[in-house]
Every structure is written in structure tokens, then in C-alpha cells.
Design a protein around this motif. Structure first.
Motif, mmCIF file in Angstrom:
data_model
loop_
_atom_site.group_PDB
_atom_site.id
_atom_site.type_symbol
_atom_site.label_atom_id
_atom_site.label_comp_id
_atom_site.label_asym_id
_atom_site.label_seq_id
_atom_site.Cartn_x
_atom_site.Cartn_y
_atom_site.Cartn_z
ATOM 1 N N UNK A 117 0.761 -1.147 -0.096
ATOM 2 C CA UNK A 117 -0.029 -0.047 0.026
ATOM 3 C C UNK A 117 0.843 1.312 -0.166
ATOM 4 N N UNK A 118 1.796 1.178 0.857
ATOM 5 C CA UNK A 118 2.881 2.322 0.668
ATOM 6 C C UNK A 118 3.340 2.758 -0.467
ATOM 7 N N UNK A 119 4.006 1.577 -1.182
ATOM 8 C CA UNK A 119 4.439 1.764 -2.577
ATOM 9 C C UNK A 119 3.559 2.248 -3.548
ATOM 10 N N UNK A 120 2.111 1.813 -3.477
ATOM 11 C CA UNK A 120 1.068 2.204 -4.318
ATOM 12 C C UNK A 120 0.980 3.668 -4.183
ATOM 13 N N UNK A 121 1.027 4.135 -2.886
ATOM 14 C CA UNK A 121 0.865 5.695 -2.471
ATOM 15 C C UNK A 121 2.113 6.438 -2.964
ATOM 16 N N UNK A 122 3.224 6.001 -2.725
ATOM 17 C CA UNK A 122 4.531 6.696 -3.053
ATOM 18 C C UNK A 122 5.047 6.715 -4.406
ATOM 19 N N UNK A 123 4.993 5.674 -5.010
ATOM 20 C CA UNK A 123 5.773 5.271 -6.171
ATOM 21 C C UNK A 123 7.037 4.644 -5.883
ATOM 22 N N UNK A 124 7.856 4.615 -6.716
ATOM 23 C CA UNK A 124 9.182 3.871 -6.735
ATOM 24 C C UNK A 124 10.324 4.694 -6.123
ATOM 25 N N UNK A 125 10.084 5.919 -6.341
ATOM 26 C CA UNK A 125 11.182 6.558 -6.044
ATOM 27 C C UNK A 125 12.283 7.136 -7.075
ATOM 28 N N UNK A 126 13.263 7.939 -7.004
ATOM 29 C CA UNK A 126 14.333 8.200 -7.651
ATOM 30 C C UNK A 126 15.367 7.028 -8.205
ATOM 31 N N UNK A 127 15.401 6.201 -7.221
ATOM 32 C CA UNK A 127 16.580 4.771 -7.721
ATOM 33 C C UNK A 127 15.502 3.762 -8.260
ATOM 34 N N UNK A 128 15.112 4.075 -9.235
ATOM 35 C CA UNK A 128 14.279 2.992 -9.888
ATOM 36 C C UNK A 128 14.314 3.009 -11.473
ATOM 37 N N UNK A 129 13.833 1.951 -11.930
ATOM 38 C CA UNK A 129 13.889 1.861 -13.448
ATOM 39 C C UNK A 129 12.729 2.961 -13.854
ATOM 40 N N UNK A 130 11.680 3.038 -12.909
ATOM 41 C CA UNK A 130 10.402 3.899 -13.453
ATOM 42 C C UNK A 130 11.185 5.404 -13.584
ATOM 43 N N UNK A 131 11.863 5.540 -12.583
ATOM 44 C CA UNK A 131 12.656 7.001 -12.644
ATOM 45 C C UNK A 131 13.467 7.262 -13.881
ATOM 46 N N UNK A 132 14.220 6.066 -14.272
ATOM 47 C CA UNK A 132 15.186 6.433 -15.111
ATOM 48 C C UNK A 132 14.277 6.624 -16.844
ATOM 49 N N UNK A 133 13.232 5.794 -16.778
ATOM 50 C CA UNK A 133 12.367 5.802 -17.670
ATOM 51 C C UNK A 133 11.522 7.167 -18.109
ATOM 52 N N UNK A 134 11.432 7.928 -16.803
ATOM 53 C CA UNK A 134 10.525 9.061 -16.835
ATOM 54 C C UNK A 134 11.465 10.137 -17.323
ATOM 55 N N UNK A 135 10.799 10.774 -18.522
ATOM 56 C CA UNK A 135 11.694 11.720 -19.182
ATOM 57 C C UNK A 135 11.231 13.289 -18.934
ATOM 58 N N UNK A 136 10.005 13.358 -18.101
ATOM 59 C CA UNK A 136 9.274 14.518 -17.864
ATOM 60 C C UNK A 136 9.917 15.444 -17.053
#
Length: 143
Positions: A117-136
Motif C-alpha cells: 500500500x505504501x508503494x502504491x501511494x508513493x511510487x518507486x522513488x528516484x532510484x528505480x527503473x521507473x525514474x530512469x524511464x520518466x523523461x518529464x
């Protein structure tokens, strides 16, 4: 000494905390999911049917949650989406599978549920593949 009692964490501390949370949740859930995944690969689909979907289908859903989604959480790819099957999985385990058990038996599924639930609310953070793919541009802003 002042930083020990600070109520506002630094941005880097938050992101390191999210990394540790992801590694902990993903790694520990994988210890349950990997044996189920190998069992699935061997063709053994025997499992319980806690919510009436059929034993084989329930088993496949559990493998998806505890292996695939745990792996995605571990690396931080699609973390919020990967948290949803984990939340469903551990809700069923806590409230249905172990409903009659003492709290000690339910404690781990509850912990996994809350971490998901915490990860659903917060997301993965800066040190993640999600952050590396986020170009915004907003993804690079400091807190």
C-alpha cells in the motif's frame, strides 16, 4: 543531534528509504513466489481456492503477484501497478486464508500488504527503473 529529531526528511533520504522498501518487499515476497513459479513451470497446479476462482486460476494469480509483481517492485518498474496485485494477494491471505489463525500467523501477510500500500501511494522513488524511464521535466525536480 538536531537531524535525529527532524520531522522533515531530506529528498535523498526519502528516495533511499523507498529503495530499501522496494528491495525488502520485492526480495522477501520473491522468497515465497519463486518456489511457486518453479512449481508452475513443472506443471503442478495444485493449490487452494480461497475466493472461488478455481484452484488452477488462483495459483496462476498468486504466481503473477508473488513472482512477477515482486520482481517488478524489486527493480522499480511499473511499481504502482505491480503493487495492486500484491495488495489483492495479501488482502486475500490476511482476511480469508488466515482468517481463523492467530495474529502471529497473519503478521507477515499484513506487513506485506501495508508495504505494498505504501508503494502504491508513493511510487518507486528516484532510484528505480521507473525514474530512469520518466523523461518529464517535473520528475527531475527536487522536493
Amino acid at each position: 543531534m538536531n537531524k535525529l529529531f527532524a520531522s522533515t526528511p531530506s529528498a535523498s533520504a526519502v528516495h533511499v528509504g523507498l529503495l530499501l522498501l522496494r528491495l525488502t518487499l520485492g526480495g522477501l515476497v520473491l522468497t515465497h513466489g519463486f518456489p511457486k513459479f518453479t512449481k508452475l513451470l513443472s506443471g503442478d497446479l495444485g493449490f487452494m481456492d480461497p475466493i472461488g476462482l478455481g484452484a488452477e486460476f488462483s495459483f496462476i494469480l498468486v504466481v503473477i503477484a508473488e513472482f512477477l509483481c515482486a520482481l517488478l517492485v524489486l527493480i522499480g518498474l511499473g511499481t504502482r501497478l505491480a503493487a495492486i496485485p500484491l495488495i489483492i494477494n495479501f488482502t486475500v491471505i490476511f482476511f480469508i486464508v488466515h482468517s481463523a489463525d492467530e495474529f502471529g500467523r497473519k503478521e507477515l501477510p499484513l506487513l506485506f500488504l501495508l508495504l505494498s500500500l505504501i508503494l502504491l501511494i508513493t511510487g518507486s522513488g528516484r532510484y528505480s527503473v521507473d525514474a530512469a524511464l520518466d523523461k518529464s521535466p517535473t520528475s527531475r525536480k527536487a522536493w
